[in-house]
Design a protein around this motif. Sequence first.
Motif, PDB file in Angstrom:
ATOM      1  N   CYS A 113       0.846  -1.197   0.000  1.00 16.65           N
ATOM      2  CA  CYS A 113       0.000   0.000   0.000  1.00 16.65           C
ATOM      3  C   CYS A 113       0.884   1.250   0.000  1.00 16.65           C
ATOM      4  CB  CYS A 113      -0.916   0.012   1.220  1.00 16.65           C
ATOM      5  SG  CYS A 113      -2.088  -1.344   1.284  1.00 16.65           S
ATOM      6  N   LYS A 114       0.347   2.318  -0.576  1.00 20.33           N
ATOM      7  CA  LYS A 114       1.120   3.564  -0.638  1.00 20.33           C
ATOM      8  C   LYS A 114       0.364   4.741  -0.034  1.00 20.33           C
ATOM      9  CE  LYS A 114       3.577   1.905  -4.682  1.00 20.33           C
ATOM     10  NZ  LYS A 114       2.872   0.587  -4.687  1.00 20.33           N
ATOM     11  N   GLU A 115      -0.910   4.555   0.293  1.00 20.77           N
ATOM     12  CA  GLU A 115      -1.718   5.628   0.873  1.00 20.77           C
ATOM     13  C   GLU A 115      -2.170   5.226   2.277  1.00 20.77           C
ATOM     14  OE1 GLU A 115      -6.181   7.624   0.417  1.00 20.77           O
ATOM     15  OE2 GLU A 115      -5.274   6.628  -1.312  1.00 20.77           O
ATOM     16  N   ALA A 116      -2.069   6.164   3.202  1.00 19.42           N
ATOM     17  CA  ALA A 116      -2.638   6.001   4.542  1.00 19.42           C
ATOM     18  C   ALA A 116      -3.798   6.981   4.659  1.00 19.42           C
ATOM     19  CB  ALA A 116      -1.595   6.271   5.612  1.00 19.42           C
ATOM     20  N   LEU A 117      -5.013   6.457   4.550  1.00 17.99           N
ATOM     21  CA  LEU A 117      -6.212   7.297   4.603  1.00 17.99           C
ATOM     22  C   LEU A 117      -6.615   7.498   6.056  1.00 17.99           C
ATOM     23  CD1 LEU A 117      -8.730   8.716   3.456  1.00 17.99           C
ATOM     24  CD2 LEU A 117      -9.798   6.455   3.257  1.00 17.99           C
ATOM     25  N   PHE A 118      -6.425   8.707   6.563  1.00 20.30           N
ATOM     26  CA  PHE A 118      -6.845   9.050   7.919  1.00 20.30           C
ATOM     27  C   PHE A 118      -8.280   9.553   7.871  1.00 20.30           C
ATOM     28  CE2 PHE A 118      -2.323   9.060   8.467  1.00 20.30           C
ATOM     29  CZ  PHE A 118      -2.078   8.848   9.816  1.00 20.30           C
ATOM     30  N   THR A 119      -9.192   8.790   8.456  1.00 14.87           N
ATOM     31  CA  THR A 119     -10.584   9.212   8.523  1.00 14.87           C
ATOM     32  C   THR A 119     -10.980   9.305   9.988  1.00 14.87           C
ATOM     33  OG1 THR A 119     -11.167   8.274   6.389  1.00 14.87           O
ATOM     34  CG2 THR A 119     -12.954   8.600   7.941  1.00 14.87           C
ATOM     35  N   LEU A 120     -11.740  10.327  10.317  1.00 11.92           N
ATOM     36  CA  LEU A 120     -12.106  10.566  11.712  1.00 11.92           C
ATOM     37  C   LEU A 120     -13.317  11.481  11.764  1.00 11.92           C
ATOM     38  CD1 LEU A 120      -9.779  13.335  13.057  1.00 11.92           C
ATOM     39  CD2 LEU A 120      -9.122  12.096  10.998  1.00 11.92           C
ATOM     40  N   GLY A 121     -13.942  11.514  12.925  1.00 10.90           N
ATOM     41  CA  GLY A 121     -15.071  12.408  13.124  1.00 10.90           C
ATOM     42  C   GLY A 121     -14.618  13.841  13.300  1.00 10.90           C
ATOM     43  N   ASP A 122     -15.551  14.761  13.089  1.00 13.35           N
ATOM     44  CA  ASP A 122     -15.259  16.191  13.213  1.00 13.35           C
ATOM     45  C   ASP A 122     -15.108  16.595  14.675  1.00 13.35           C
ATOM     46  OD1 ASP A 122     -15.749  18.181  10.662  1.00 13.35           O
ATOM     47  OD2 ASP A 122     -16.717  16.240  10.381  1.00 13.35           O
ATOM     48  N   ARG A 123     -13.962  17.128  15.030  1.00  9.44           N
ATOM     49  CA  ARG A 123     -13.676  17.773  16.315  1.00  9.44           C
ATOM     50  C   ARG A 123     -14.427  17.120  17.486  1.00  9.44           C
ATOM     51  NH1 ARG A 123     -10.840  22.241  14.609  1.00  9.44           N
ATOM     52  NH2 ARG A 123     -11.277  22.797  12.448  1.00  9.44           N
ATOM     53  N   PRO A 124     -14.138  15.867  17.765  1.00  7.57           N
ATOM     54  CA  PRO A 124     -14.904  15.160  18.804  1.00  7.57           C
ATOM     55  C   PRO A 124     -14.773  15.781  20.182  1.00  7.57           C
ATOM     56  CG  PRO A 124     -12.967  13.895  18.161  1.00  7.57           C
ATOM     57  CD  PRO A 124     -13.102  15.002  17.174  1.00  7.57           C
ATOM     58  N   GLU A 125     -13.671  16.482  20.442  1.00  5.13           N
ATOM     59  CA  GLU A 125     -13.481  17.072  21.770  1.00  5.13           C
ATOM     60  C   GLU A 125     -14.510  18.150  22.075  1.00  5.13           C
ATOM     61  OE1 GLU A 125     -10.226  19.080  19.159  1.00  5.13           O
ATOM     62  OE2 GLU A 125     -11.519  17.312  19.148  1.00  5.13           O
ATOM     63  N   ASP A 126     -15.169  18.681  21.038  1.00  7.29           N
ATOM     64  CA  ASP A 126     -16.204  19.689  21.273  1.00  7.29           C
ATOM     65  C   ASP A 126     -17.488  19.075  21.832  1.00  7.29           C
ATOM     66  OD1 ASP A 126     -14.427  21.494  20.285  1.00  7.29           O
ATOM     67  OD2 ASP A 126     -15.504  21.916  18.423  1.00  7.29           O
ATOM     68  N   ARG A 127     -17.656  17.768  21.665  1.00  5.71           N
ATOM     69  CA  ARG A 127     -18.870  17.100  22.134  1.00  5.71           C
ATOM     70  C   ARG A 127     -18.596  16.122  23.271  1.00  5.71           C
ATOM     71  NH1 ARG A 127     -22.618  13.051  18.408  1.00  5.71           N
ATOM     72  NH2 ARG A 127     -24.134  12.474  20.045  1.00  5.71           N
ATOM     73  N   TRP A 128     -17.474  15.401  23.191  1.00  6.38           N
ATOM     74  CA  TRP A 128     -17.212  14.307  24.108  1.00  6.38           C
ATOM     75  C   TRP A 128     -16.057  14.676  25.041  1.00  6.38           C
ATOM     76  CZ3 TRP A 128     -20.992  10.952  23.886  1.00  6.38           C
ATOM     77  CH2 TRP A 128     -21.643  10.697  22.672  1.00  6.38           C
ATOM     78  N   HIS A 129     -16.345  14.707  26.354  1.00  5.11           N
ATOM     79  CA  HIS A 129     -15.290  15.043  27.312  1.00  5.11           C
ATOM     80  C   HIS A 129     -14.209  13.963  27.343  1.00  5.11           C
ATOM     81  CE1 HIS A 129     -16.284  12.141  30.546  1.00  5.11           C
ATOM     82  NE2 HIS A 129     -17.546  12.283  30.139  1.00  5.11           N
ATOM     83  N   GLN A 130     -14.583  12.733  26.972  1.00  2.00           N
ATOM     84  CA  GLN A 130     -13.582  11.666  26.928  1.00  2.00           C
ATOM     85  C   GLN A 130     -12.504  11.961  25.891  1.00  2.00           C
ATOM     86  OE1 GLN A 130     -16.889  11.271  26.772  1.00  2.00           O
ATOM     87  NE2 GLN A 130     -17.589   9.519  27.998  1.00  2.00           N
ATOM     88  N   ALA A 131     -12.913  12.526  24.758  1.00  2.00           N
ATOM     89  CA  ALA A 131     -11.941  12.889  23.725  1.00  2.00           C
ATOM     90  C   ALA A 131     -11.027  14.003  24.214  1.00  2.00           C
ATOM     91  CB  ALA A 131     -12.657  13.310  22.446  1.00  2.00           C
ATOM     92  N   ARG A 132     -11.618  15.010  24.885  1.00  2.00           N
ATOM     93  CA  ARG A 132     -10.820  16.114  25.408  1.00  2.00           C
ATOM     94  C   ARG A 132      -9.815  15.613  26.454  1.00  2.00           C
ATOM     95  NH1 ARG A 132      -9.018  20.245  23.447  1.00  2.00           N
ATOM     96  NH2 ARG A 132      -7.171  19.116  24.123  1.00  2.00           N
TER      97      ARG A 132
END
Length: 904
Positions: A114-133
Amino acid sequence: MSLVSDSALRRALARARDGKALDVTEVSVLLQARGEHLDALLEHASRVRDAGLRAVGREGIITYSKKVFIPLTRLCRDRCGYCTFATAPHKLPAPFLSPDEVLEIARQGAAMGCKEALFTLGDRPEDRWHQARSWLDAHGYDDTLSYVRAMAIGVLEETGLLPHLNPGVLTWRDLQRLKPVAPSMGMMLETTSRRLFEEKGEAHYGSPDKDPAVRLRVLEDAGRTNVPFTTGILIGIGETIEDRAESIFAIRRVAREYGGIQEVIVQNFRAKPDTAMRGLPDASLEELAATIAVARLVLGPRVRIQAPPNLVDSEYALMIRAGIDDWGGVSPLTPDHVNPERPWPQISLLEARTAESGFQLRERLTIYPEYVAAGEPWLDPRLFAHVAALADPATGLARPDAELRGLPWQEPDGGFASSGRVDLHVEVDTAGRTHDRRDDFDHVYGDWTALRDRLPSPSPSTAPSSTAPSDDVAEDGVSAAMPVDAATEGVSVDGVTAGGASGGASLAGAPAGGGTPGEVWRALRRAAADPGGLSDAEAVALLAAEGEALDELAAIADDLRRQAVGDEVTYVVNRNINFTNVCYTGCRFCAFAQRRTDADAYTLSLDQVADRAQEAWDAGATEVCMQGGIHPDLPGTAYFDLARAVKERTPGMHVHAFSPMEVINGASRTDMSIQAWLEAAKEAGVDSLPGTAAEILDDDVRWVLTKGKLPAKEWVEVITTAHKVGIPTTSTMMYGHVDNHLHWVRHIKLIRSLQERTGGFSEFVLLPFVHTSAPIYLAGIARPGPTAAENRAVHALARILLHGSIKNIQCSWVKLRDDLCRQVLQGGVNDLGGTLMEETISRMAGSENGSYKTISELREMVEVTGRPVRQRTTEYGVPADERLAASEASDGVCKSVRRVLPMA
């Protein structure tokens, strides 16, 4: 789906067959083609696709990217009704994948080619989830994007895979931060339907990042930042056919104006269990094929179009007939975490099915070949080696024999080797510039034709409808005309509004408003009685003053000047040091910026910068003003090195350095906050900032003037943060190009509001547009600068509107002729700026007023006014006697830049 008549379909198909421009109505008709009409539509789309592949030397080739899918976090602040990717913290072992987990996925992918690393993630989770922060805090990251940046670097260094970042909605500054660590990024537009965003129960309701205006702004900012960007539409989520058509046209507008849309995904909705939209029917594959074909016709041959192969069942041939030229990313290792119920096809199967349709399957990189070949400004120099290790130099596609291995990612070592035309500061007054424009004039600034679409039509009666059919066929087979989105709304920074115009300040490149003679005289009476109380309309009326009214305006301003600062005319003995003119920002008004390979390009070494500071000190200078191009090789800490070099050589010199654009560049490249970067700059020796890069603080104007300079909101944040940490700044306005009088008034009032809050501005500097070699003028978009009457009026108005707030109003002798400087000195101006010693920026644009002024010349300019002249410091204090003696001996200009007059 609504039904359309057979005759309407035949008419639209005939226009498509003949390469005519299609409008939204015709596209809406074609989206409903089925049966024989669909067959005809696919044939026309295939022809356009094939022409595009021939044009780039890839005839008969359909591409894909061999990738791994890295779901960095499945937490998200949005609540989309169709998404199974986003989840809640209690359903995950941890809010984020750990660095070890990220690198293990990447290593396994590298082992499989493989030659591509596709980083996919949710939008700014720390704004909603204190666990992410909490997780980010515990691991030392300011926000999710800081972690994305760090993991992208880790993947580059440990595995050699190329990151493709899909972190959701990004700001202009976010893109600046991430561009050095990823060759490409992406975000689906999905749809321009506001109904789906605003109405309860619809797909995007309750999801702040799915606002269509916000997502379109991301696409534009990616283009402004020169990021090869992937976007697309999602069909079948409740949008109408017309919504679908308008979404395609919106993508086309951005693609044409900025050139940064490297691929467009047309994706069909597939209902998933355990989602709010589980009961909706899937978009049919015929519907998908029709949408792909229409997208191909509208977007033209140069845009790459993709259909995800795991969502088309076995209808590979149908999608190829519809006009795709790419299958997207396919992973032999990781599932499609967004559509986990749909496994990727085996690459061997995809190759066979592609061959059955007469095409060869070839692997590409995450950055498309056209951008690989272009290099700068699309690819950051920090990534050159990583991409070169995997790219076939002949085609830009993936090298079959590429060896996957990690390569160091690091900031450049400083980039301060002397190079290029380092004597340009002297030769600009003798030999001049090599050419009147850069060789890449036609494309480096974006599409000039699309840019003109941002300007208003001459009058409503002659303006063509945005959806009216046209027989004008552009190079890519579609119309050169394109609908223009509504003006960007203003944005607030700590309670101060900057950004979009409101209340009708449309772009015109000419005065807006004005007033009758009666209105002008009423405004004059108001200005005399209550300078700070002028309404926008009254201020605009004053800018149209002529004759006796203009003289009266100047007299009112001069009375206020006398009250504020007395009769002294001040100047500073200083030296401009433009340490490089290599820049890829794409400011359309700037004739100074050069590519590193251009004949007039140069970069000074640190020793040369220090030498020039020493020469200035010996000539009595108290200030050096340092600004330069946004050179891609310079690390974010280079600005600190420059300040230290000057301070070490000339400890007593005031370092007035680095525009807000340079501050943002430095902060982005170091991944520091603006405040932290400014504090470090202050420690390195920066004493004050020039408030340049302001131009007009209205993004509707800025995005015509410049392709990639910082938005108005960012300028305000840099300036107010500088004031907060104790760094004073100047303030400026560049006017007379594609703006109008209302823009000028609002800009000046914004400057006043900032001063009332921070008190950090030392002066307001008016900079009339110099047009002669400015790209935007050569392209026929800007007017040739303000008139003499406008110059007099706006200097006077600035004094009036800023009375009681900013004491010092400065004119630019570089941009105004001496006689006009004398006139504005009698209309509110009290400062002439500096002797400069070297002024290259305006001279490259065609200013004919020289690169420096001696003290004698400044005194001569003022003499006719009868006012006293005084040398000042940057802070408007009195220089030490030793400085005054040195400047008197040199006449304020060092010998190395003085023009030697021929013997008589």
